[in-house]
Design a protein around this motif. Structure first.
Motif, short mmCIF file in Angstrom:
data_model
loop_
_atom_site.label_atom_id
_atom_site.label_comp_id
_atom_site.label_asym_id
_atom_site.label_seq_id
_atom_site.Cartn_x
_atom_site.Cartn_y
_atom_site.Cartn_z
N ILE A 69 93.02 80.87 28.23
CA ILE A 69 92.08 81.97 28.37
C ILE A 69 92.73 83.03 29.24
O ILE A 69 93.17 82.74 30.35
N VAL A 70 92.82 84.25 28.72
CA VAL A 70 93.35 85.38 29.48
C VAL A 70 92.20 86.34 29.75
O VAL A 70 91.46 86.70 28.83
N SER A 71 92.06 86.73 31.00
CA SER A 71 91.00 87.65 31.40
C SER A 71 91.60 88.83 32.15
O SER A 71 92.43 88.62 33.05
N ARG A 72 91.17 90.02 31.81
CA ARG A 72 91.60 91.22 32.53
C ARG A 72 90.42 91.72 33.36
O ARG A 72 89.30 91.78 32.89
N ILE A 73 90.70 92.04 34.62
CA ILE A 73 89.68 92.60 35.50
C ILE A 73 89.67 94.11 35.30
O ILE A 73 90.68 94.79 35.50
N LEU A 74 88.53 94.63 34.87
CA LEU A 74 88.40 96.06 34.59
C LEU A 74 87.44 96.70 35.59
O LEU A 74 86.48 96.09 36.03
N GLY A 75 87.71 97.96 35.91
CA GLY A 75 86.80 98.72 36.75
C GLY A 75 85.57 99.11 35.96
O GLY A 75 85.50 98.96 34.74
N ALA A 76 84.58 99.60 36.68
CA ALA A 76 83.32 99.99 36.03
C ALA A 76 83.55 101.14 35.05
O ALA A 76 84.44 101.96 35.23
#
Length: 253
Positions: A246-253
């Motif tokens: 599982i790859v997750s990217r943290i994105l800004g609002a």
């Protein structure tokens, strides 16, 4: 809190963040389609086949019960320990499973609980800023949740909190990933994806395929091979195993 009132902790600006996720599962003998996005994950493995038990049934029931448990909690305040406790208490199938549940909460914090050798790492640009520990009884014998007397219980889970920032990438997976790829290989692949601004779905496909190749190669130099030598087992090549990534990217609002 408005954007102008945001706080800064250790150089990381506090803001409302989102997770964009992609997952991929490769069975020992075939590849599956990518799975849907979610911000809470759990993976299971088991070695019960020699006893005539399909451990996948336990893992599947645990996953389903975990999902149901998350639906009873506020989206940004899911408590992974409560999820694991509830899911474990409702899972009655035979077998056992490692587990890793991760959720992004308010305040730029990842909250996670994990049992066994399913784990995750957080990558910021070209650096691993966090990697979760593993729980092993001995070589290739991880802690596993289950209903048998000798299986682990949720109270033995590791509870983890990690502060993250927009742009960070989380790589989570079963031992099929981490036993076949060295940390530097995972870091290089993730950093390349960050540089090219790839989506989570694109990055997870590349990561899973990269792990699959040495898992089928008896001459490959792998973490599994090196760990076996340290344990006096001397097993060559990769580890033929199911691979969940599982790859997750943290994105800004």
């Amino acid at each position: 809190m408005t954007r102008s009132q945001d706080l800064v902790w250790n150089g990381i600006r506090r803001e409302k963040l989102r997770l964009k996720c992609g997952s991929f599962y490769i069975a020992k003998d075939r590849a599956s389609k990518p799975q849907g996005d979610d911000s809470h994950f759990i993976y299971g493995v088991g070695g019960w086949s020699k006893h005539g038990v399909d451990a996948g049934l336990y893992a599947a029931e645990l996953i389903n019960n975990s999902l149901l448990a998350t639906l009873t909690q506020p989206l940004t305040q899911v408590d992974p320990m409560k999820v694991l406790d509830e899911a474990f208490s409702k899972t009655k199938a035979q077998g056992s499973s490692t587990a890793c549940i991760i959720t992004l909460q308010e305040g730029n914090m990842l909250h996670a609980v994990k049992v066994g050798d399913s784990r995750f790492m957080v990558i910021r640009r070209v650096e691993i800023i966090y990697k979760s520990p593993i729980q092993l009884h001995s070589f290739n014998f991880p802690y596993q949740l289950g209903n048998s007397a000798n299986c682990a219980k949720p109270r033995q889970a590791q509870v983890i909190k990690v502060r993250v920032a927009a742009g960070d990438v989380i790589i989570a997976g079963t031992d099929g990933l981490f036993d076949n790829l060295f940390e530097l290989q995972i870091l290089a692949t993730a950093s390349k994806g960050i540089e090219q601004d790839l989506g989570a779905e694109e990055m997870v496909w590349e990561m899973a395929q990269l792990a699959y190749q040495p898992s089928r190669d008896k001459a490959a130099v792998t973490p599994f091979m090196e760990a076996s030598k340290r344990a006096g087992r001397f097993r060559d090549g990769g580890k033929g195993d199911d691979i969940t990534v599982i790859v997750s990217r943290i994105l800004g609002a």
